[in-house]
Motif scaffolding. Structure first.
Motif, short mmCIF file in Angstrom:
data_model
loop_
_atom_site.label_atom_id
_atom_site.label_comp_id
_atom_site.label_asym_id
_atom_site.label_seq_id
_atom_site.Cartn_x
_atom_site.Cartn_y
_atom_site.Cartn_z
N SER A 124 63.77 71.33 19.96
CA SER A 124 62.57 71.61 20.75
C SER A 124 61.51 70.53 20.51
O SER A 124 60.81 70.11 21.44
CB SER A 124 62.01 72.98 20.38
N TYR A 125 61.41 70.07 19.26
CA TYR A 125 60.46 69.01 18.93
C TYR A 125 60.74 67.75 19.76
O TYR A 125 59.83 67.11 20.30
CB TYR A 125 60.54 68.72 17.44
N GLU A 126 62.03 67.41 19.85
CA GLU A 126 62.39 66.23 20.63
C GLU A 126 62.21 66.46 22.13
O GLU A 126 61.78 65.56 22.86
CB GLU A 126 63.84 65.84 20.34
N ALA A 127 62.51 67.68 22.60
CA ALA A 127 62.39 67.97 24.03
C ALA A 127 60.95 67.92 24.51
O ALA A 127 60.69 67.63 25.69
CB ALA A 127 63.00 69.33 24.35
N LEU A 128 59.99 68.19 23.63
CA LEU A 128 58.57 68.15 23.99
C LEU A 128 58.00 66.74 23.92
O LEU A 128 56.81 66.56 24.20
CB LEU A 128 57.76 69.07 23.06
N GLY A 129 58.82 65.76 23.54
CA GLY A 129 58.31 64.42 23.29
C GLY A 129 57.62 63.78 24.47
O GLY A 129 56.51 63.22 24.34
N ALA A 130 58.23 63.83 25.67
CA ALA A 130 57.63 63.15 26.84
C ALA A 130 56.28 63.76 27.20
O ALA A 130 55.29 63.03 27.42
CB ALA A 130 58.59 63.24 28.03
N LEU A 131 56.20 65.07 27.27
CA LEU A 131 54.93 65.73 27.59
C LEU A 131 53.90 65.45 26.51
O LEU A 131 52.73 65.19 26.81
CB LEU A 131 55.16 67.23 27.74
N TRP A 132 54.31 65.50 25.24
CA TRP A 132 53.39 65.24 24.14
C TRP A 132 52.83 63.82 24.19
O TRP A 132 51.63 63.60 24.00
CB TRP A 132 54.10 65.49 22.82
#
Length: 391
Positions: free
Chosen positions: A250-258
């Motif tokens: 989940s941490y990696e999946a949120l990377g672009a938005l973050w």
């Protein structure tokens, strides 16, 4: 059979020594009860093994059976003690545990006296009836006691593995009660005119009615007890591993938005974490907080026109559709902030994007938003936004 039962006995004995010796102070609640439980179960399995039974018979006739009975009563009492400590707490449970321990001690001493009398006299049949009555009555009382405590705790405990473990151990209690009923029925069968199969290993089939009651049921009962006890211990590390894996993904999946949100609103980027804070849960919660703070900071740039257009495109009866609307509004807000252009009318907040009480609900919602945001056509065709330093 020898390998299975003696191997299990060795593992249980090692676990009992760990609870008695290996645990550092302060000992956890129920440490002594757990040690007694594991040690008595080790003796039960050792007596079930053909090699252990033969060794006992070589020393004293029926010694393995006597040790098995005493260990079974100790196991059941230790289970009740653990259940009482879970249900009532350590201090209140002591008042309930003491009389049960006293009853166990009296019963075992009486059984030992009857066993010794049977060995020294030439009429062991005289001691059989009171011995069986003592053992079956104490085992039935304790098994029923634990069954009530386990089901009460299974209804209130939050951990699924603990609830399943307690119910599994309760199933072992049911088999123990079947065994108790058989022993008591066998005791009075001569007076009732009922003919039961002898309690020996010479049953014609392990699934025959009399064999299931008198010979086969004790071993599955002990196995269910063990399985119920170790199930939470096995399920917990597996659950923790799955949780950390989900948090890392989940941490990696949120990377672009973050990256886009903190790049446009750098004041929401928290200070770099300390080395001690590099835990998957803390890192994920940190990223969720930074994204949520950034989206709140973009509120003046959220366009109602964009939101209404997205509402006509996405199906808002589902979480995925609401996340698509939120992603379109967030992308437009980032673009407006980069251009320094405020919208004519600010979009109201989506009901689906409101605060959540479940700690996992916020990451799951932002994961849906991040997936829709990464698939936004304008973002895929446009240029990348300034990225902060990854940490």
């Amino acid at each position: 059979m020898n390998v299975a039962f003696l191997g299990m006995a060795g593992l249980l004995a090692a676990a009992a020594l760990y609870w008695y010796i290996g645990r550092r102070a302060p000992r956890p609640t129920g440490a002594w009860a757990m040690g007694a439980l594991l040690g008595s179960l080790a003796l039960v399995f050792a007596c079930h093994a053909p090699l252990g039974e033969s060794a006992g018979e070589a020393l004293v006739p029926h010694l393995a059976r006597f040790l098995h009975d005493c260990a079974s009563l100790t196991t059941a009492t230790a289970l009740v003690a653990l259940a009482l400590q879970c249900n009532l707490g350590t201090v209140p449970a002591r008042r309930h545990i003491r009389p049960r321990l006293a009853l166990l001690a009296v019963t075992v001493c009486a059984m030992a006296a009857l066993f010794g009398y049977a060995q020294m006299s030439h009429g062991p049949a005289r001691a059989h009836a009171p011995y069986t009555l003592l053992f079956a009555s104490q085992l039935g009382l304790t098994a029923g006691d634990f069954l009530l405590q386990a089901m009460r705790q299974a209804r209130s405990n939050r951990r699924v593995s603990v609830r399943m473990g307690l119910r599994t151990a309760a199933a072992g209690c049911v088999l123990a009660l079947v065994y108790v009923a058989y022993r008591l029925t066998a005791l009075v069968s001569p007076d009732l005119g009922v003919r039961l199969a002898p309690e020996s290993s010479t049953c014609s089939s392990p699934v025959a009615a009399s064999c299931v009651s008198g010979v086969t049921s004790p071993a599955p009962a002990d196995l269910l007890f063990c399985l119920g006890l170790v199930l939470p211990a096995i399920a917990y590390p597996i659950g923790q591993l799955r949780r950390r894996r989900w948090e890392s993904r989940s941490y990696e999946a949120l990377g672009a938005l973050w990256r886009d949100v903190t790049g446009a609103v750098p004041e929401t980027d928290l200070p770099p974490p300390r080395p001690a804070d590099h835990d998957s849960h803390l890192l994920l919660q940190r990223r969720v907080t930074e994204i949520s703070d950034g989206i709140r900071a973009l509120r003046p740039y959220r366009s109602r026109t964009v939101q209404e257009a997205a509402l006509r495109i996405f199906d808002t009866t589902s979480e995925v559709g609401n996340a698509g609307v939120e992603a379109a509004v967030v992308y437009a807000a980032l673009t407006a902030r980069d251009a320094g252009a405020l919208p004519d009318e600010v979009a109201p907040p989506l009901p689906a994007a409101g605060p959540r009480t479940d700690r996992r609900a916020d990451p799951e919602w932002l994961l849906l938003v991040a997936a829709a945001y990464a698939a936004h056509p304008a973002r895929e065709a446009g240029t990348r936004r300034p990225e902060p330093v990854e940490h």
